[in-house]
Design an enzyme around this catalytic site. Structure first.
Site, PDB file in Angstrom:
ATOM      1  N   TRP A  15      -4.418  -2.514  -9.404  1.00  0.00           N
ATOM      2  CA  TRP A  15      -4.099  -2.959  -8.047  1.00  0.00           C
ATOM      3  C   TRP A  15      -5.410  -3.058  -7.277  1.00  0.00           C
ATOM      4  CZ3 TRP A  15      -5.102  -0.278  -3.413  1.00  0.00           C
ATOM      5  CH2 TRP A  15      -4.727  -0.987  -2.274  1.00  0.00           C
TER       6      TRP A  15
ATOM      7  N   GLU B  46      -0.335  -5.239 -10.175  1.00  0.00           N
ATOM      8  CA  GLU B  46       0.545  -4.933  -9.037  1.00  0.00           C
ATOM      9  C   GLU B  46       0.164  -5.730  -7.800  1.00  0.00           C
ATOM     10  OE1 GLU B  46       0.238  -0.836  -7.847  1.00  0.00           O
ATOM     11  OE2 GLU B  46       1.840  -1.008  -6.361  1.00  0.00           O
TER      12      GLU B  46
ATOM     13  N   LYS C   1       1.303  -7.200  -3.698  1.00  0.00           N
ATOM     14  CA  LYS C   1       1.649  -6.552  -2.439  1.00  0.00           C
ATOM     15  C   LYS C   1       1.832  -7.623  -1.377  1.00  0.00           C
ATOM     16  CE  LYS C   1      -0.144  -2.616   0.139  1.00  0.00           C
ATOM     17  NZ  LYS C   1      -0.986  -1.453   0.056  1.00  0.00           N
TER      18      LYS C   1
ATOM     19  N   ASP D  72       6.330  -2.517  -6.835  1.00  0.00           N
ATOM     20  CA  ASP D  72       6.291  -1.299  -6.019  1.00  0.00           C
ATOM     21  C   ASP D  72       7.329  -1.452  -4.912  1.00  0.00           C
ATOM     22  OD1 ASP D  72       5.524   0.353  -3.714  1.00  0.00           O
ATOM     23  OD2 ASP D  72       3.724   0.855  -4.836  1.00  0.00           O
TER      24      ASP D  72
ATOM     25  N   HIS E 244       6.376  -2.683  -1.385  1.00  0.00           N
ATOM     26  CA  HIS E 244       5.498  -3.848  -1.238  1.00  0.00           C
ATOM     27  C   HIS E 244       6.170  -5.167  -0.899  1.00  0.00           C
ATOM     28  CE1 HIS E 244       1.818  -2.012  -3.472  1.00  0.00           C
ATOM     29  NE2 HIS E 244       2.219  -1.314  -2.438  1.00  0.00           N
TER      30      HIS E 244
ATOM     31  N   HIS F  87       6.995   1.162  -9.414  1.00  0.00           N
ATOM     32  CA  HIS F  87       6.448   2.228  -8.577  1.00  0.00           C
ATOM     33  C   HIS F  87       7.527   2.587  -7.580  1.00  0.00           C
ATOM     34  CE1 HIS F  87       1.776   1.775  -8.957  1.00  0.00           C
ATOM     35  NE2 HIS F  87       2.354   2.231 -10.050  1.00  0.00           N
TER      36      HIS F  87
ATOM     37  N   ASP G 105       4.135   1.126   6.779  1.00  0.00           N
ATOM     38  CA  ASP G 105       3.637   1.960   5.679  1.00  0.00           C
ATOM     39  C   ASP G 105       4.469   1.720   4.426  1.00  0.00           C
ATOM     40  OD1 ASP G 105       2.130   4.144   4.417  1.00  0.00           O
ATOM     41  OD2 ASP G 105       4.080   5.127   4.423  1.00  0.00           O
TER      42      ASP G 105
ATOM     43  N   ASP H  47       4.289   3.821   1.642  1.00  0.00           N
ATOM     44  CA  ASP H  47       4.162   4.951   0.711  1.00  0.00           C
ATOM     45  C   ASP H  47       4.787   6.263   1.167  1.00  0.00           C
ATOM     46  OD1 ASP H  47       2.394   3.764  -1.458  1.00  0.00           O
ATOM     47  OD2 ASP H  47       1.242   3.289   0.333  1.00  0.00           O
TER      48      ASP H  47
ATOM     49  N   ASP I  99       4.851   6.459  -6.620  1.00  0.00           N
ATOM     50  CA  ASP I  99       3.688   6.073  -5.822  1.00  0.00           C
ATOM     51  C   ASP I  99       3.958   6.305  -4.345  1.00  0.00           C
ATOM     52  OD1 ASP I  99       1.357   5.125  -4.864  1.00  0.00           O
ATOM     53  OD2 ASP I  99       1.715   3.013  -5.322  1.00  0.00           O
TER      54      ASP I  99
END
Ligand code: RNT
Ligand code: ZN
Length: 419
Positions: free
Chosen positions: A184, A226, A228, A259, A262, A286, A294, A296, A326
């Protein structure tokens, strides 16, 4: 001896044609790769500290007890492993190399710099996964790495990626299990670039240079990429977007990473699984949780996570999936964050395996949409929690939230002593 609650749950599921015993066994077998970076708030162990740059990742919060070195990280992970049912792996990032007093830049990393992690993984019988670290480094200060306009910057990161692939391969050889090596890059721009084309062409060319190294056995080093939607400092333009990586992975026979944090909030990652798997061989997941801007937050058992594994169950795609965590939250106890997120992920796996999908599919095929919908709603009320507690008991870990006592003890005796 199983609990009365479990015995009732077993009957309730059996009435829908679901075998809870098989679901428990299967749910325990699926490996979840624990990300090492929750333990130290994504800081890394490099000497001297590279320091966070504007591009990349950022953990917020000041809860005491952050792990300050590799030993403390491994101690935290040991406790997490003790409290987690099922099979776990460990997902390392390259900037967790332990080089002692020697300064080793990212493009010079070797397997020996991870000897302590490898020793730990061996003794815990845990497989390792890996990630090149394309952030928190002066060569990433422009906001671009593999797609930077400066060929010297690109060459540096290409060397880093090549080094990482050899490290991943050596982990796989030593531990006897393939190592997923996930790429990534933070590359992108805060505001509208006049040229969206050149960085994407450079990113593809850089990856091609990385994967041109045929000395790495791709069965051992399993490369994933990966994308995003946006990141901190790359709000308008991300070079490695979802479309970029989906096409890149497919055309180069790499694993595509999805993810959960994302995508645009109205997108469903669950819906993407069958679309990608019509073409891709495998996906890396992920698990994460997006909140506003955000991507995460600590994973919880929300609809996004549940629906994702429900889709995998309904397509029986378990063998085409790598599962990794993640997230990073520095505002709560970090071991608890591991336990909550890893348990939620395995709970979603279990819920997928327990889903009485056969009846729903039959109703749908017979044109009885109302029946399909009613069965889906009813499935939510089935007593999966009792099956989960049974799964924990059978694997010798505390059920429900009983693990909190272990974390409290550890916080008092270990984490609170960390300055
Ligand atoms: C960042 C990506 C990436 C990182 C880790 C630290 O948006 O999700 O996976 O979180 O590599
Ligand atoms: Zn990720």
């Amino acid at each position: 001896m199983s609990s009365p609650a479990y015995r009732l749950a077993k009957q309730a599921y059996a009435a829908h044609g679901v075998d809870t015993e098989a679901a428990i066994r299967h749910a325990l077998r699926i490996p979840i790769s624990l990300h090492c970076w929750q333990a130290d708030d994504v800081r890394g162990l490099e000497t001297p500290k590279a320091g966070l740059t504007g591009s990349g990742t950022l953990a917020t919060g000041g809860y005491p007890g952050r792990a300050r070195n590799g030993d403390e990280m491994r101690a935290d992970l040991d406790l997490a492993l003790k409290l987690l049912p099922g099979k776990q792996r460990l997902n390392l990032h390259a900037f967790y190399a332990e080089t002692g007093s020697k300064v080793v830049d990212r493009d010079e990393l070797e397997p020996e710099h991870f000897a302590r992690w490898l020793g730990w993984a061996k003794s815990r019988r845990v497989g390792l996964d890996f990630n090149p670290t394309y952030f928190a480094h002066e060569m990433a200060n422009s906001g671009f790495t593999l797609s930077d306009a400066d060929p010297a910057v690109r060459r540096f990161w290409i060397r880093h990626a090549k080094a990482c692939r050899h490290i991943a391969e050596s982990f796989a050889k030593t531990l006897g299990t393939p190592c997923v090596n996930n790429h990534w890059v933070p590359d992108g721009a805060k505001d509208a670039p006049a040229d969206r084309w050149a960085p994407r062409e450079r990113l593809a060319a850089s990856y091609d240079a990385i994967f041109a190294d045929k000395s790495v056995n791709r069965k051992l080093c399993v490369d994933a990429v990966e994308g995003k939607l946006f990141g901190i400092g790359s709000e308008e333009y991300v070079v490695g977007s979802q479309e970029f990586y989906s096409n890149y992975a497919l055309s180069r026979d790499l694993v595509l990473c999805l993810d959960l944090g994302h995508y645009h909030p109205t997108e469903s990652v669950a819906d993407k699984v069958s679309a990608h798997l019509a073409f891709h061989k495998k996906l890396l997941l992920h698990t994460s949780r997006p909140i506003r801007w955000d991507s995460d937050h600590v994973v919880i058992l929300d609809d996004a996570v549940r629906n994702l594994f429900l889709e995998i169950a309904r397509g029986d795609a378990w063998d085409r999936m790598f599962v990794a965590l993640d997230f990073f939250d520095a505002s709560i106890n970090r071991v608890a964050a591991y336990v909550i997120g890893a348990r939620a992920t395995r709970q979603a796996i279990l819920c997928g395996l327990l889903d009485p999908s056969a009846g729903m599919k039959a109703a749908e095929a017979a044109g009885r949409g109302h029946e399909r919908l009613a069965l889906m709603e009813n499935a939510r009320a089935l007593p999966w929690g009792a099956v989960w507690d049974e799964l924990c008991e059978r694997d010798g870990v505390p059920p429900a939230a009983k693990w909190l006592a272990d974390v409290a003890r550890y916080e008092k005796s270990v984490q609170s002593k960390r300055a």
